[in-house]
Design a protein around this motif. Structure first.
Motif, PDB file in Angstrom:
ATOM      1  N   LYS A 163     -18.131 -36.710  -8.658  1.00 58.85           N
ATOM      2  CA  LYS A 163     -17.797 -36.603  -7.242  1.00 58.85           C
ATOM      3  C   LYS A 163     -16.655 -37.535  -6.822  1.00 58.85           C
ATOM      4  O   LYS A 163     -15.792 -37.154  -6.024  1.00 58.85           O
ATOM      5  N   ASP A 164     -16.631 -38.771  -7.359  1.00 57.88           N
ATOM      6  CA  ASP A 164     -15.554 -39.702  -6.990  1.00 57.88           C
ATOM      7  C   ASP A 164     -14.212 -39.228  -7.520  1.00 57.88           C
ATOM      8  O   ASP A 164     -13.198 -39.255  -6.811  1.00 57.88           O
ATOM      9  N   GLU A 179     -13.070 -36.080  -5.565  1.00 61.95           N
ATOM     10  CA  GLU A 179     -12.526 -36.378  -4.247  1.00 61.95           C
ATOM     11  C   GLU A 179     -11.159 -37.045  -4.344  1.00 61.95           C
ATOM     12  O   GLU A 179     -10.264 -36.782  -3.530  1.00 61.95           O
ATOM     13  N   ARG A 222     -14.790 -33.596  -0.682  1.00 63.42           N
ATOM     14  CA  ARG A 222     -16.057 -34.026  -1.270  1.00 63.42           C
ATOM     15  C   ARG A 222     -16.680 -32.896  -2.065  1.00 63.42           C
ATOM     16  O   ARG A 222     -16.605 -31.725  -1.683  1.00 63.42           O
TER      17      ARG A 222
END
Length: 510
Positions: A326-327, A330, A336
């Protein structure tokens, strides 16, 4: 210079219309955007505005004639109306009387903006300005409410709001005038009574009943009344100033009653309420959006054979994959990584295997869609709306997340257009965000399937003979049993479950 007046776009699948009424005759002076005539189609009545100021020349299509899209209706000679030597003395006098009203600049009409395909009317919900207020160009004047969205109306020019024609609660058509703005900072000096005589009466809501007898009914309506053998008094007109249209005659015939149709269907009486309780109640009129939601959901239950099948999915792998990337996701894509893109991808894959869930019934035909326009249901303060992600089966995870987030945000702000909520072939509804553990979603007509997502909850599950705590989600697929068999519905839900429990299947199209 001569300008042609042609038939405007009449809407999807509508190819012709009947000229119902001409509001002007050859030789009359016309202003830009002033209504020239009214066209009648099978579904709606369309008003044709003047494309330019001048004098109405030849009327090519007379009342009662049938015309196609883009057909020539009339011609306008631009500038001819401005010659003072052609004006009657009375006209000169009137112009001199209204001159002080334009000392700060010309009057500008505030018209209803484009409402979207197939939307013909709206309700004025809120005025942000009152008569006499100064307004800047593009400043919000009022808010209109249609069946699905709210539309803000900006000021077309700077000046003073001198006349509000459509007050709050008024229903207006797609070409109606809302207000008048006078250029400059001073309000128009014309007396209020004169302004009402010039503008107010033309857009006044017709009184209940059949309207004034000197109103000219649509030619097609006259023909339909003659063929049906009914009189004018037996029909309630819905056109401008109570004018009877063709569809009004059809309603009167189908009702089989000699009395005019009531303005609203009779409501079932409420159960008796104690006086002390009635004093503490609050009665609020349903918004047009809420009325439409209620009508469409009930229509779906009355029309489709709705059945729901259930399954559950272990979200362990999706959650692990999301937490791991996810990091990085993004950082690279600026969006997100949520769960909706996984469910959208899983549904697109399952729809390829079970295409009837992505189809619809049209009469005695089944229309299969070789594409997926995914509806993502979103709750808003005004009610439930369903923005559509077009060609979702062709989009990447990043594209899906960006579009879902952007449309969800605009849905909550009431900024979605009608086009963005039309054409969906399948819908996903996520009741889990509100804590729902299990539900049976209702179809979004004319679609044949809708997937209900729910709350992720840790539950004990038997894995390889051992009891383990797993994040589980119940899934519900409601489908139209007229077109989708039980086997197809269960297969679809199993394929969604398999794709989510092993996301690698999505990459390999399995």
């Amino acid at each position: 210079m001569t300008t042609e007046v042609r038939v405007p776009t009449l809407g999807e699948s509508v190819t012709e219309a009947t000229v119902a009424t001409w509001f002007k005759k050859p030789g009359d002076s016309v202003a830009a955007d002033e209504m020239l005539c009214e066209l009648e189609t099978d579904k709606v009545t369309v008003e044709v505005p003047s494309p330019a100021a001048g004098t109405l020349g030849e009327i090519v299509a007379k009342e009662g004639e049938t015309v196609g899209v883009d057909a020539l209706l009339a011609t306008i000679t631009e500038g001819a109306a401005a010659a003072p030597k052609k004006e009657a003395p009375a006209a000169k006098s009137a112009q001199a009387t209204s001159a002080p009203a334009k000392s700060g600049g010309d009057e500008v009409k505030v018209m209803v903006p484009s409402l979207g395909e197939s939307v013909t009317e709206a309700t004025v919900s809120t005025w942000f300005k009152k008569e006499g207020d100064s307004v800047a160009q593009d400043e919000m004047l009022c808010e209109l409410e249609t069946d699905k969205v709210s539309i803000e109306v900006p000021a077309p020019a700077s000046g003073t709001l001198t006349k509000i024609i459509a007050g709050e609660g008024t229903t207006v058509d797609a070409s109606a005038q809302l207000a008048v703005i006078s250029g400059g900072d001073a309000p128009a000096a014309a007396p209020k009574a004169e302004q009402e005589g010039a503008h107010g009466e033309a857009y006044q809501t017709p009184a209940a009943g059949n309207g004034s007898r000197d109103v000219e009914d649509a030619p097609s309506a006259k023909k339909a009344m003659a063929e049906a053998g009914i009189s004018r008094d037996q029909v309630q007109g819905s056109g401008r100033d109570g004018r009877v249209m063709k569809e009004d005659v059809a309603k009167a015939v189908s009702a089989g009653s000699s009395a005019p149709q009531p303005a609203a269907p009779a409501q079932a009486p409420r159960a008796p309420v104690a006086a002390e309780d009635a004093a503490r109640e609050e009665r609020v009129k349903m918004t047009r959006l809420r009325q439409t939601i209620a009508r469409r959901l009930k229509d779906a239950q009355n029309t489709a054979a709705i059945l729901t099948t259930y399954n559950e999915v272990d979200m362990t792998e999706v959650m692990a994959l999301r937490n791991e990337y996810k990091d990085l996701f993004e950082k690279k894509h600026g969006a997100r990584l949520g769960f909706m893109s996984f469910f959208t991808k899983a549904c697109c894959h399952a729809l390829k295997e079970v295409p009837e869930v992505n189809a619809e019934i049209d009469g005695t035909d089944i229309v299969y869609k070789n594409f997926v326009h995914m509806g993502i249901a979103a709750g808003t303060p005004q009610g439930l709306v369903v923005p559509v992600i077009r060609d979702a089966d062709q989009k990447s995870f990043a594209d899906l997340e960006k579009e879902i987030a952007e449309k969800g945000r605009r849905a909550r702000d009431g900024k979605l257009s009608m086009a963005e909520m039309q054409g969906g072939t399948f819908t996903i509804s996520n009741g889990g965000v509100y804590g729902s553990l299990m539900s049976s979603p209702i179809l979004n007509p004319p679609q044949s399937g809708i997937l209900g997502m729910h709350k992720i909850q840790d539950r004990p599950m038997v894995i390889n003979g051992e009891i383990k705590i797993r994040p589980m989600m119940y899934l519900a697929l409601s489908y139209d049993h007229r077109i989708v068999d039980g086997k197809g519905a269960v297969t679809f839900l199993v394929r969604v479950k398999e794709a989510l429990e092993d996301p690698r299947r999505l990459l390999m199209d399995l």
